[in-house]
Scaffold this motif. Structure first.
Motif, PDB file in Angstrom:
ATOM      1  N   ALA A  78       0.855  -1.192   0.000  1.00 49.85           N
ATOM      2  CA  ALA A  78       0.000   0.000   0.000  1.00 49.85           C
ATOM      3  C   ALA A  78       0.887   1.237   0.000  1.00 49.85           C
ATOM      4  O   ALA A  78       1.960   1.245   0.610  1.00 49.85           O
ATOM      5  CB  ALA A  78      -0.938   0.012   1.198  1.00 49.85           C
ATOM      6  N   LEU A  79       0.417   2.271  -0.681  1.00 53.92           N
ATOM      7  CA  LEU A  79       1.149   3.535  -0.786  1.00 53.92           C
ATOM      8  C   LEU A  79       0.208   4.658  -0.384  1.00 53.92           C
ATOM      9  O   LEU A  79      -0.860   4.840  -0.982  1.00 53.92           O
ATOM     10  CB  LEU A  79       1.644   3.737  -2.221  1.00 53.92           C
ATOM     11  CG  LEU A  79       2.221   5.101  -2.585  1.00 53.92           C
ATOM     12  CD1 LEU A  79       3.411   5.443  -1.710  1.00 53.92           C
ATOM     13  CD2 LEU A  79       2.607   5.130  -4.061  1.00 53.92           C
ATOM     14  N   VAL A  80       0.601   5.414   0.656  1.00 47.08           N
ATOM     15  CA  VAL A  80      -0.197   6.527   1.154  1.00 47.08           C
ATOM     16  C   VAL A  80       0.620   7.804   1.009  1.00 47.08           C
ATOM     17  O   VAL A  80       1.678   7.947   1.627  1.00 47.08           O
ATOM     18  CB  VAL A  80      -0.604   6.321   2.630  1.00 47.08           C
ATOM     19  CG1 VAL A  80      -1.439   7.501   3.116  1.00 47.08           C
ATOM     20  CG2 VAL A  80      -1.364   5.016   2.805  1.00 47.08           C
ATOM     21  N   LEU A  81       0.140   8.719   0.200  1.00 49.55           N
ATOM     22  CA  LEU A  81       0.813  10.001   0.004  1.00 49.55           C
ATOM     23  C   LEU A  81       0.077  11.072   0.807  1.00 49.55           C
ATOM     24  O   LEU A  81      -1.138  11.245   0.656  1.00 49.55           O
ATOM     25  CB  LEU A  81       0.824  10.380  -1.477  1.00 49.55           C
ATOM     26  CG  LEU A  81       1.478  11.723  -1.825  1.00 49.55           C
ATOM     27  CD1 LEU A  81       2.970  11.693  -1.531  1.00 49.55           C
ATOM     28  CD2 LEU A  81       1.224  12.080  -3.285  1.00 49.55           C
ATOM     29  N   VAL A  82       0.802  11.764   1.669  1.00 49.17           N
ATOM     30  CA  VAL A  82       0.226  12.900   2.386  1.00 49.17           C
ATOM     31  C   VAL A  82       0.220  14.088   1.430  1.00 49.17           C
ATOM     32  O   VAL A  82       1.260  14.477   0.898  1.00 49.17           O
ATOM     33  CB  VAL A  82       1.036  13.223   3.655  1.00 49.17           C
ATOM     34  CG1 VAL A  82       0.459  14.447   4.353  1.00 49.17           C
ATOM     35  CG2 VAL A  82       1.038  12.026   4.599  1.00 49.17           C
ATOM     36  N   ASP A  83      -0.956  14.651   1.200  1.00 52.40           N
ATOM     37  CA  ASP A  83      -1.114  15.694   0.195  1.00 52.40           C
ATOM     38  C   ASP A  83      -0.215  16.897   0.457  1.00 52.40           C
ATOM     39  O   ASP A  83      -0.006  17.299   1.605  1.00 52.40           O
ATOM     40  CB  ASP A  83      -2.572  16.171   0.147  1.00 52.40           C
ATOM     41  CG  ASP A  83      -3.490  15.167  -0.509  1.00 52.40           C
ATOM     42  OD1 ASP A  83      -3.041  14.472  -1.439  1.00 52.40           O
ATOM     43  OD2 ASP A  83      -4.672  15.081  -0.102  1.00 52.40           O
ATOM     44  N   ALA A  84       0.270  17.500  -0.629  1.00 55.60           N
ATOM     45  CA  ALA A  84       0.979  18.775  -0.547  1.00 55.60           C
ATOM     46  C   ALA A  84      -0.019  19.879  -0.215  1.00 55.60           C
ATOM     47  O   ALA A  84      -1.210  19.773  -0.520  1.00 55.60           O
ATOM     48  CB  ALA A  84       1.683  19.073  -1.866  1.00 55.60           C
ATOM     49  N   PRO A 122      -2.870  10.840  10.680  1.00 53.91           N
ATOM     50  CA  PRO A 122      -3.854  10.005   9.989  1.00 53.91           C
ATOM     51  C   PRO A 122      -3.234   9.045   8.991  1.00 53.91           C
ATOM     52  O   PRO A 122      -3.789   7.965   8.738  1.00 53.91           O
ATOM     53  CB  PRO A 122      -4.781  11.016   9.305  1.00 53.91           C
ATOM     54  CG  PRO A 122      -4.051  12.299   9.310  1.00 53.91           C
ATOM     55  CD  PRO A 122      -3.155  12.275  10.497  1.00 53.91           C
ATOM     56  N   ALA A 123      -2.075   9.411   8.423  1.00 54.16           N
ATOM     57  CA  ALA A 123      -1.405   8.485   7.515  1.00 54.16           C
ATOM     58  C   ALA A 123      -0.924   7.241   8.258  1.00 54.16           C
ATOM     59  O   ALA A 123      -1.073   6.112   7.776  1.00 54.16           O
ATOM     60  CB  ALA A 123      -0.229   9.187   6.835  1.00 54.16           C
ATOM     61  N   THR A 126      -3.913   5.164   9.264  1.00 52.50           N
ATOM     62  CA  THR A 126      -4.403   4.426   8.101  1.00 52.50           C
ATOM     63  C   THR A 126      -3.529   3.214   7.824  1.00 52.50           C
ATOM     64  O   THR A 126      -4.035   2.117   7.546  1.00 52.50           O
ATOM     65  CB  THR A 126      -4.430   5.346   6.876  1.00 52.50           C
ATOM     66  OG1 THR A 126      -5.323   6.428   7.118  1.00 52.50           O
ATOM     67  CG2 THR A 126      -4.887   4.591   5.638  1.00 52.50           C
ATOM     68  N   ALA A 127      -2.216   3.391   7.906  1.00 51.26           N
ATOM     69  CA  ALA A 127      -1.307   2.266   7.696  1.00 51.26           C
ATOM     70  C   ALA A 127      -1.561   1.177   8.730  1.00 51.26           C
ATOM     71  O   ALA A 127      -1.586  -0.019   8.402  1.00 51.26           O
ATOM     72  CB  ALA A 127       0.139   2.742   7.766  1.00 51.26           C
ATOM     73  N   ARG A 128      -1.751   1.592   9.990  1.00 52.23           N
ATOM     74  CA  ARG A 128      -2.069   0.617  11.047  1.00 52.23           C
ATOM     75  C   ARG A 128      -3.356  -0.134  10.724  1.00 52.23           C
ATOM     76  O   ARG A 128      -3.445  -1.362  10.856  1.00 52.23           O
ATOM     77  CB  ARG A 128      -2.201   1.359  12.383  1.00 52.23           C
ATOM     78  CG  ARG A 128      -2.500   0.500  13.615  1.00 52.23           C
ATOM     79  CD  ARG A 128      -3.981   0.161  13.826  1.00 52.23           C
ATOM     80  NE  ARG A 128      -4.831   1.316  13.864  1.00 52.23           N
ATOM     81  CZ  ARG A 128      -5.238   1.920  14.971  1.00 52.23           C
ATOM     82  NH1 ARG A 128      -4.853   1.469  16.131  1.00 52.23           N
ATOM     83  NH2 ARG A 128      -6.055   2.964  14.898  1.00 52.23           N
ATOM     84  N   VAL A 142       4.514   5.354   3.383  1.00 46.35           N
ATOM     85  CA  VAL A 142       3.915   6.666   3.619  1.00 46.35           C
ATOM     86  C   VAL A 142       4.935   7.722   3.217  1.00 46.35           C
ATOM     87  O   VAL A 142       6.109   7.635   3.609  1.00 46.35           O
ATOM     88  CB  VAL A 142       3.530   6.838   5.105  1.00 46.35           C
ATOM     89  CG1 VAL A 142       3.046   8.257   5.378  1.00 46.35           C
ATOM     90  CG2 VAL A 142       2.468   5.821   5.496  1.00 46.35           C
ATOM     91  N   ALA A 143       4.519   8.737   2.442  1.00 46.57           N
ATOM     92  CA  ALA A 143       5.469   9.743   1.961  1.00 46.57           C
ATOM     93  C   ALA A 143       4.815  11.118   1.921  1.00 46.57           C
ATOM     94  O   ALA A 143       3.605  11.247   1.756  1.00 46.57           O
ATOM     95  CB  ALA A 143       5.991   9.366   0.580  1.00 46.57           C
ATOM     96  N   HIS A 144       5.661  12.147   2.056  1.00 49.26           N
ATOM     97  CA  HIS A 144       5.183  13.535   1.962  1.00 49.26           C
ATOM     98  C   HIS A 144       6.316  14.442   1.528  1.00 49.26           C
ATOM     99  O   HIS A 144       7.462  14.292   1.978  1.00 49.26           O
ATOM    100  CB  HIS A 144       4.647  14.020   3.310  1.00 49.26           C
ATOM    101  CG  HIS A 144       4.249  15.468   3.305  1.00 49.26           C
ATOM    102  ND1 HIS A 144       3.215  15.946   2.528  1.00 49.26           N
ATOM    103  CD2 HIS A 144       4.742  16.538   3.968  1.00 49.26           C
ATOM    104  CE1 HIS A 144       3.085  17.256   2.726  1.00 49.26           C
ATOM    105  NE2 HIS A 144       4.010  17.641   3.590  1.00 49.26           N
ATOM    106  N   GLY A 145       6.013  15.377   0.655  1.00 52.08           N
ATOM    107  CA  GLY A 145       6.940  16.433   0.292  1.00 52.08           C
ATOM    108  C   GLY A 145       6.447  17.748   0.846  1.00 52.08           C
ATOM    109  O   GLY A 145       5.295  18.142   0.609  1.00 52.08           O
ATOM    110  N   SER A 146       7.297  18.427   1.616  1.00 53.23           N
ATOM    111  CA  SER A 146       6.896  19.672   2.272  1.00 53.23           C
ATOM    112  C   SER A 146       7.547  20.853   1.574  1.00 53.23           C
ATOM    113  O   SER A 146       8.774  20.946   1.495  1.00 53.23           O
ATOM    114  CB  SER A 146       7.297  19.649   3.756  1.00 53.23           C
ATOM    115  OG  SER A 146       6.826  20.795   4.417  1.00 53.23           O
TER     116      SER A 146
END
Length: 335
Positions: A78-84, A122-123, A126-128, A142-146
């Motif tokens: 599963a791949l969860v991207l935290v929105d920009a 929440p990411a 969700t993974a849990r 889980v990934a995020h670009g800030s």
């Protein structure tokens, strides 16, 4: 009891470009009071690279996390991207774009966010949930670009934002075991900070606070009370006291914010947070992963020791994450 959840790998990426706070674009146009507040934050410089988008930063961190975990993209379930905070384009999917870029073709893929600096929580929740719900799943990325949405990186009177990516592989096994997560929100502050972007060129975008006294006083009091209650609940339901926690790691806003949290909880924030604040500024939900990774790199957290990761956002949201390191962790967990 739900399956054990752990951080199998944590990777952070910062671009090479260094921007001193004294040379921030637009800083000279601020009034004297705003400039003075910015100078007192405890941030000397940030990383900045206009050639890299938030997506690029997330992708670099995601690749590094997979390499650190010893995984191929095909092994991601599963791949969860935290929105920009500001998407590059409307009506497109950054999450499936990252899936295609990595080659994680079989991964269940989606994005989430909406809580600003607390959106990592929440990411991870969700993974849990995914790991607990499906025994066939093993690894969630889980990934995020800030990256700040406005040319002026200074958010008055809060912080200075830099560029950076962070990613974590959440699995059933790993050295950093997630013991528990608590989170609360208050929608009354949903628009306390905003960017009015409609029909405006990007160069004119500016993040503004709707009510600075409300942020500085009303929300500050609520944040103190919320963090105290969440801290007490987190420790009580895991049978711990503050003395059982080896390290408290905060999101990186300012020196004043660290002092505020220390006074509110009666704890000491790890020195690595101040160091990362000084050279990277604020990286949104990536702050706590950056600070935790720095502690692990320095080998300052040993087997069986606990750390608490604190995040707060003016939307408003608050979260605390309890982790335990290595082989000394107990056999059962809340997560």
């Amino acid at each position: 009891m739900p399956a054990v959840t752990a951080l199998k790998a944590i990777s952070c990426y910062q671009p090479d470009g260094v921007l001193p706070v004294a040379k921030l674009p637009g800083l000279a146009a601020l009034d004297a009071g705003e400039q003075e507040t910015c100078a007192r934050l405890g941030i000397d410089e940030v990383r900045a690279d206009d050639s890299q988008s938030a997506f690029d930063l997330a992708a670099r961190a995601a690749r590094a996390a997979l390499a650190d975990a010893g995984l191929t993209a095909d092994e991601v379930d599963a791949l969860v991207l935290v929105d920009a905070r500001a998407p590059e384009e409307l009506m497109t999917s950054s999450a499936t774009r990252l899936q295609a870029l990595l080659g994680a073709d079989r991964a269940l893929t989606f994005s989430l966010g909406g809580l600003g600096c607390v959106s990592l929580t929440p990411a991870l929740l969700t993974a849990r949930g995914l790991l607990a719900a499906d025994d066939d799943l093993e690894h969630v990325l889980v990934a995020h670009g800030s990256k700040p949405p406005t040319p002026l990186r200074y958010r008055h009177p809060v912080t200075v934002s830099g560029d950076g990516g962070a990613a974590a592989v959440v699995s059933r096994r790993g050295r950093v075991r997630i013991v528990d997560i608590v989170q609360e929100t208050n929608g009354a502050h949903w628009d306390l900070f905003r960017v009015d972007y409609r029909d405006r060129p990007t160069a004119e975008w500016r993040e503004e606070c709707r009510d600075i006294p409300s942020y500085s006083f009303k929300l500050a009091v609520e944040t103190r009370n919320r963090l105290r209650d969440l801290h007490r609940r987190l420790l009580d339901r895991n049978g711990l006291t503050p003395r059982d926690v080896t390290r408290y790691l905060s999101h990186n806003l300012s020196l004043g914010a660290f002092e505020f949290t220390e006074e509110a909880l009666g704890v000491e924030i790890g020195t690595v947070c101040r160091e990362n604040l000084r050279q990277y500024g604020h990286l949104g939900p990536n702050d706590v992963l950056l600070n935790l990774r720095a502690e692990l790199d320095r080998d300052t957290l040993g087997d069986g020791q606990y750390a608490v990761l604190l995040s707060a956002s003016p939307v408003a949201a608050w979260s605390l994450l309890l982790v335990q390191i290595g082989d000394g962790a107990p056999a059962t967990y809340y997560l």
